[in-house]
Design a protein around this motif. Structure first.
Motif, PDB file in Angstrom:
ATOM      1  N   ASP A  43      -0.701   8.830   2.658  1.00 40.81           N
ATOM      2  CA  ASP A  43      -1.710   8.891   1.600  1.00 40.81           C
ATOM      3  C   ASP A  43      -2.402  10.263   1.588  1.00 40.81           C
ATOM      4  O   ASP A  43      -2.593  10.866   0.531  1.00 40.81           O
ATOM      5  CB  ASP A  43      -2.735   7.779   1.828  1.00 40.81           C
ATOM      6  N   GLY A  46       0.801   5.174   7.244  1.00 40.16           N
ATOM      7  CA  GLY A  46       0.265   4.974   5.902  1.00 40.16           C
ATOM      8  C   GLY A  46      -0.887   5.906   5.595  1.00 40.16           C
ATOM      9  O   GLY A  46      -0.976   6.464   4.499  1.00 40.16           O
ATOM     10  N   ILE A  81       2.510   1.776  -3.356  1.00 46.47           N
ATOM     11  CA  ILE A  81       1.587   2.420  -4.302  1.00 46.47           C
ATOM     12  C   ILE A  81       1.523   3.923  -4.033  1.00 46.47           C
ATOM     13  O   ILE A  81       1.532   4.746  -4.965  1.00 46.47           O
ATOM     14  CB  ILE A  81       0.174   1.802  -4.176  1.00 46.47           C
ATOM     15  N   THR A  82       1.466   4.308  -2.758  1.00 43.90           N
ATOM     16  CA  THR A  82       1.410   5.732  -2.418  1.00 43.90           C
ATOM     17  C   THR A  82       2.685   6.445  -2.847  1.00 43.90           C
ATOM     18  O   THR A  82       2.641   7.586  -3.319  1.00 43.90           O
ATOM     19  CB  THR A  82       1.186   5.920  -0.905  1.00 43.90           C
ATOM     20  N   ARG A 116       2.486   7.067  -6.452  1.00 44.17           N
ATOM     21  CA  ARG A 116       1.614   8.226  -6.665  1.00 44.17           C
ATOM     22  C   ARG A 116       2.375   9.523  -6.421  1.00 44.17           C
ATOM     23  O   ARG A 116       2.214  10.510  -7.153  1.00 44.17           O
ATOM     24  CB  ARG A 116       0.395   8.153  -5.745  1.00 44.17           C
ATOM     25  N   ALA A 137       0.836  -1.204   0.000  1.00 41.58           N
ATOM     26  CA  ALA A 137       0.000   0.000   0.000  1.00 41.58           C
ATOM     27  C   ALA A 137       0.870   1.253   0.000  1.00 41.58           C
ATOM     28  O   ALA A 137       0.629   2.198  -0.761  1.00 41.58           O
ATOM     29  CB  ALA A 137      -0.918   0.002   1.219  1.00 41.58           C
ATOM     30  N   ASN A 138       1.894   1.275   0.832  1.00 45.57           N
ATOM     31  CA  ASN A 138       2.790   2.433   0.886  1.00 45.57           C
ATOM     32  C   ASN A 138       3.640   2.546  -0.378  1.00 45.57           C
ATOM     33  O   ASN A 138       4.012   3.653  -0.783  1.00 45.57           O
ATOM     34  CB  ASN A 138       3.692   2.350   2.121  1.00 45.57           C
ATOM     35  N   ASP A 192      -4.489   1.789  -2.687  1.00 49.29           N
ATOM     36  CA  ASP A 192      -3.577   1.667  -1.562  1.00 49.29           C
ATOM     37  C   ASP A 192      -4.282   1.339  -0.244  1.00 49.29           C
ATOM     38  O   ASP A 192      -3.809   0.509   0.543  1.00 49.29           O
ATOM     39  CB  ASP A 192      -2.691   2.917  -1.417  1.00 49.29           C
ATOM     40  N   ASP A 237      -5.301   5.872  -5.917  1.00 48.86           N
ATOM     41  CA  ASP A 237      -5.687   6.298  -4.573  1.00 48.86           C
ATOM     42  C   ASP A 237      -6.720   5.352  -3.978  1.00 48.86           C
ATOM     43  O   ASP A 237      -6.825   5.222  -2.756  1.00 48.86           O
ATOM     44  CB  ASP A 237      -6.234   7.728  -4.612  1.00 48.86           C
TER      45      ASP A 237
END
Length: 268
Positions: free
Chosen positions: A159, A155, A98-99, A102, A95-96, A141, A138
């Motif tokens: 985000d 996290g 992916i952030t 981004r 997840a982090n 994540d 968005d």
């Protein structure tokens, strides 16, 4: 024993108390998390630089665009590493990652719009596509954080700050493109104004429960600001869309502030 294994009970020396063992385990977890995070962020940074060079060549942008994007991303990743103690897990997590990807896209978008003189005309489709992909990711994540059970305050904050930066850069872009007046910057500055207000109004620091309304309006802000970047959307239509976006985010912040104020007097 592998260096990636935590200290076991058999390693405890005679007379050693449990807090010492707990401290050793915590230190090991922190080292493991740092190594895992640095490896992930280094890979993202290297790939990002390569992507920046390719995108700059496609846009015929100068070296300043790549340099600015690279420095902006480096600053963001440095802040991420500094904030790692808020991530209580041993892995940085998908997840982090992916952030962070981004954040890479947002960094290039900002550099292209502000430094690359892209805003002197219509916005290239590839630049808008970057923002659309960042917006789409968005929604991934948070799902990954829950699916992998790697949710953390770190996290969530990471985000949220990437979202806030994207909204600010979109607001600046709307102004540079002449899609709305200077007041459009209020959309992007709202979050930072709220944080600044916490220094004089401590009750604003109280935690807020997760809110679908808050998440929905955040998505609407990005979608509305992306929409007015399109060549065919010009004043007064773009101005009206930006005004609606500002009204919505003002309502959202006002609702949270009122809630926190009432909560302050209830618990006093």
């Amino acid at each position: 024993m592998s260096t990636l294994e935590p200290p076991s009970d058999r390693q405890t020396l005679p007379g050693m108390h449990m807090p010492a063992h707990g401290g050793a385990t915590a230190a090991w977890r922190e080292r493991h998390l740092l190594k895992n995070t640095l490896a992930a962020l280094a890979a993202i940074y290297v790939v990002s630089i390569a992507a920046y060079l390719a995108l700059a060549a496609h846009l015929a942008a100068g070296p300043g665009t790549v340099t600015t994007a690279a420095l902006a991303l480096l600053a963001i990743l440095a802040l991420v590493i500094r904030a790692l103690p808020g991530h209580e897990h041993r892995r940085f997590g998908p997840a982090n990652i992916i952030t962070a990807i981004r954040a890479s896209m947002v960094s290039f978008f900002g550099a292209a719009m502000i430094v690359g003189d892209v805003a002197n005309g219509s916005v290239p489709p590839v630049v808008i596509l970057l923002v659309v992909i960042a917006l789409a990711l968005d929604g991934i994540d948070g799902y990954l954080a829950r699916r992998t059970r790697l949710q953390s305050a770190f996290g969530g904050r990471f985000d949220m700050e990437v979202d806030a930066l994207l909204i600010l850069l979109l607001s600046v872009s709307a102004l540079l493109l002449g899609k709305a007046g200077g007041w459009v910057l209020a959309i992007g500055l709202m979050r930072y104004g709220f944080v600044l207000a916490q220094t004089v109004l401590p009750f604003l620091k109280a935690p807020l429960a997760p809110s679908f309304r808050r998440k929905l309006i955040c998505v609407v802000q990005v979608a509305a600001l992306c929409l007015i970047l399109l060549p065919g959307i010009v004043p007064p239509a773009s101005t009206a869309i930006a005004a609606i976006a500002l009204a919505l985010i003002s309502y959202s912040f006002a609702a949270d502030i009122i809630h926190l104020a009432r909560q302050r007097f209830t618990t006093a």
